[in-house]
Design a protein around this motif. Structure first.
Motif, PDB file in Angstrom:
ATOM      1  N   ASP A 192       2.286  -6.831  58.428  1.00  0.00           N
ATOM      2  CA  ASP A 192       2.484  -6.188  57.124  1.00  0.00           C
ATOM      3  C   ASP A 192       3.750  -5.345  57.214  1.00  0.00           C
ATOM      4  OD1 ASP A 192       2.457  -4.754  54.760  1.00  0.00           O
ATOM      5  OD2 ASP A 192       0.291  -4.453  54.785  1.00  0.00           O
ATOM      6  N   ARG A 248       5.203  -3.551  55.166  1.00  0.00           N
ATOM      7  CA  ARG A 248       5.133  -2.242  54.510  1.00  0.00           C
ATOM      8  C   ARG A 248       4.699  -1.145  55.468  1.00  0.00           C
ATOM      9  NH1 ARG A 248       1.244  -4.408  49.832  1.00  0.00           N
ATOM     10  NH2 ARG A 248       0.264  -5.104  51.782  1.00  0.00           N
ATOM     11  N   LEU A 249       4.055  -1.564  56.556  1.00  0.00           N
ATOM     12  CA  LEU A 249       3.580  -0.586  57.539  1.00  0.00           C
ATOM     13  C   LEU A 249       4.499  -0.490  58.744  1.00  0.00           C
ATOM     14  CD1 LEU A 249      -0.219  -1.598  57.489  1.00  0.00           C
ATOM     15  CD2 LEU A 249       0.978   0.102  56.068  1.00  0.00           C
ATOM     16  N   ASP A 250       5.633  -1.190  58.711  1.00  0.00           N
ATOM     17  CA  ASP A 250       6.575  -1.198  59.838  1.00  0.00           C
ATOM     18  C   ASP A 250       7.786  -0.354  59.453  1.00  0.00           C
ATOM     19  OD1 ASP A 250       8.771  -2.047  61.621  1.00  0.00           O
ATOM     20  OD2 ASP A 250       7.341  -3.583  62.300  1.00  0.00           O
ATOM     21  N   ASP A 251       8.088   0.660  60.271  1.00  0.00           N
ATOM     22  CA  ASP A 251       9.188   1.581  59.954  1.00  0.00           C
ATOM     23  C   ASP A 251      10.529   0.865  59.791  1.00  0.00           C
ATOM     24  OD1 ASP A 251       7.434   3.672  60.027  1.00  0.00           O
ATOM     25  OD2 ASP A 251       7.898   4.240  62.111  1.00  0.00           O
ATOM     26  N   ALA A 280       9.878  -1.090  56.034  1.00  0.00           N
ATOM     27  CA  ALA A 280       9.098  -0.557  54.904  1.00  0.00           C
ATOM     28  C   ALA A 280       9.938  -0.347  53.657  1.00  0.00           C
ATOM     29  CB  ALA A 280       8.415   0.744  55.320  1.00  0.00           C
ATOM     30  N   ASP A 281      11.198   0.111  53.828  1.00  0.00           N
ATOM     31  CA  ASP A 281      12.047   0.347  52.661  1.00  0.00           C
ATOM     32  C   ASP A 281      13.078  -0.758  52.454  1.00  0.00           C
ATOM     33  OD1 ASP A 281      13.544   0.846  54.879  1.00  0.00           O
ATOM     34  OD2 ASP A 281      14.345   2.790  54.190  1.00  0.00           O
ATOM     35  N   VAL A 314      11.456  -6.384  50.900  1.00  0.00           N
ATOM     36  CA  VAL A 314      10.028  -6.063  51.029  1.00  0.00           C
ATOM     37  C   VAL A 314       9.537  -5.374  49.757  1.00  0.00           C
ATOM     38  CG1 VAL A 314       8.306  -4.742  52.312  1.00  0.00           C
ATOM     39  CG2 VAL A 314      10.164  -5.915  53.533  1.00  0.00           C
ATOM     40  N   THR A 315      10.313  -4.394  49.331  1.00  0.00           N
ATOM     41  CA  THR A 315       9.916  -3.648  48.134  1.00  0.00           C
ATOM     42  C   THR A 315      10.164  -4.434  46.849  1.00  0.00           C
ATOM     43  OG1 THR A 315      12.109  -2.601  48.062  1.00  0.00           O
ATOM     44  CG2 THR A 315      10.368  -1.450  49.279  1.00  0.00           C
ATOM     45  N   ILE A 364       6.091  -9.692  52.986  1.00  0.00           N
ATOM     46  CA  ILE A 364       5.066  -8.828  53.578  1.00  0.00           C
ATOM     47  C   ILE A 364       4.719  -9.327  54.979  1.00  0.00           C
ATOM     48  CG2 ILE A 364       2.751  -7.863  53.284  1.00  0.00           C
ATOM     49  CD1 ILE A 364       4.852  -6.999  51.188  1.00  0.00           C
TER      50      ILE A 364
END
Length: 389
Positions: A70, A72-75, A78-79, A83-84, A90
């Motif tokens: 995922d 979104r949970l990986d630094d 995530a941004d 992904v966004t 994802i």
């Protein structure tokens, strides 16, 4: 990079998408500033900037499949705008494409819009498919190298042919002068010429004449490529007619008997085929084991191939020498036994292969030899006899 889509790569991404059950699968090649997709399933974009590419991270550890359950949970991601926003990466799994030299060029990756936990079998499949992507890339690199080598070889062969033509052409004039002045010297001195000197001049004349024959044969060999450029449909019978006219003096001198059957018409270079018949007939007459040379030119069909054969009642050919005799300057007998330069059959092979055909020789059980070659794109004569296997 930036090459057209190819089915082989598209098949591999299709398999990766189906095996890993993801909507997106890509063959991604990472460049300095971008990642470009050689093949893509489920994605419209042909490339993305490298700074947002997951694959630029995956190639840093070339011996492992990078799996992001995922993003979104990986630094690291995530941004990330992919992904966004679209295409909403994802889940990501990327198997690096590693060359035999150890260079990681990119990945075969699969992407989903939701978190996933891939099975070990799916990861193994992704790695196996990635190896096949590399094999395809290596195949194309090898083909490119072969094409480059072929072009270089063709250029070298052309340079050699041009050199042979120029050298042989330039040698003809001094050879003619050498022969002419040797004859003039012999005539001018007449009875005043000592016998030893007369014999020496005879050696000079004979050697110059032999070299002139060699130079002429070299010129004919060097012209095969240029003569083979113009293609048209013509009758092989016409080529045989001209060949027989060219060697008529030799036929009359030896009392040779020429038997012939109707030959087909073909598409090719007419001057080359005339040379083929001329050389094969001269060869058949020269290497005759009796005082009555007999030569037969025939055509037949065997296993779907049309085969032209020039048969003789000559001395035959040892089976182990049947291929060797087509090499330039290769002679099976000394100059004292049979005249010639050893170039005639080399011209035959080069002319036949220039047409994309094959030529071979074999001795007949009853004596003599067969020189045969295939012809394609032919229209048969009135009748072509089938050859029994």
């Amino acid at each position: 990079l930036d090459t057209a889509p190819e089915q082989a790569f598209d098949d591999l991404t299709w398999l990766a998408s189906r095996w890993c059950e993801t909507p997106i699968a890509l063959v991604s090649l990472v460049d300095e500033d971008r990642q470009w997709f050689k093949s893509r399933q489920g994605l419209d974009a042909a490339e993305t900037p490298r700074k947002v590419a997951f694959c630029s991270h995956a190639i840093l550890v070339p011996n492992e499949v990078m799996v992001i359950r995922d993003a979104r949970l990986d630094d690291r991601f995530a941004d990330n705008p992919i992904v966004t926003g679209e295409p909403r990466v994802i889940f990501y799994a990327g198997a690096p494409l590693v060359t035999p030299e150890g260079q990681a060029l990119g990945t075969l990756c699969v992407i989903d819009h939701q978190p996933r936990d891939p099975s070990p079998e799916a990861i193994d499949a992704l790695e196996a498919l990635a190896r096949q992507v590399v094999n395809q890339l290596e195949l194309r690199r090898s083909c490119a190298r072969l094409e480059k080598a072929r072009t270089k070889l063709a250029r070298a062969n052309q340079d050699l042919s041009d050199f042979t033509f120029i050298a042989a052409h330039d040698l003809q004039e001094p050879l003619r002068k050498l022969m002419a002045f040797s004859e003039l010297l012999t005539n001018d001195l007449g009875d005043d010429l000592p016998d030893a000197a007369r014999e020496d001049l005879g050696f000079i004349t004979t050697s110059a004449d032999r070299m002139n024959t060699l130079v002429s044969d070299l010129l004919r060999l060097s012209k095969v490529d240029s003569l083979g450029r113009e293609r048209k449909r013509f009758e092989l019978d016409d080529c045989l007619d001209r060949a027989l006219e060219n060697v008529q003096i030799r036929i009359d001198e030896t009392g040779a008997v020429i038997d012939r059957e109707p030959l087909p018409s073909i598409e090719g270079a007419e001057p080359l085929m005339t040379q083929v018949f001329q050389n094969l007939i001269c060869n058949a007459i020269k290497f005759c084991s009796s005082d009555n040379p007999r030569v037969k030119v025939s055509a037949a069909v065997k296993d779907g191939d049309t085969i032209i054969t020039v048969s003789d009642n000559g001395i035959g050919i040892p089976a182990e020498k049947a291929e060797e005799i087509f090499a330039p300057f290769r002679r099976l007998h000394g100059k004292q036994e049979y005249e010639g330069t050893g170039i005639g059959l080399a011209i035959v092979r080069k002319a036949i292969e220039r047409h994309g055909e094959r030529v071979w020789a074999e001795s007949r059980p009853e004596g003599g030899s067969n020189f045969s070659f295939t012809v394609s794109n032919c229209k048969p004569a009135a009748s072509l006899a089938p050859v029994c296997p």
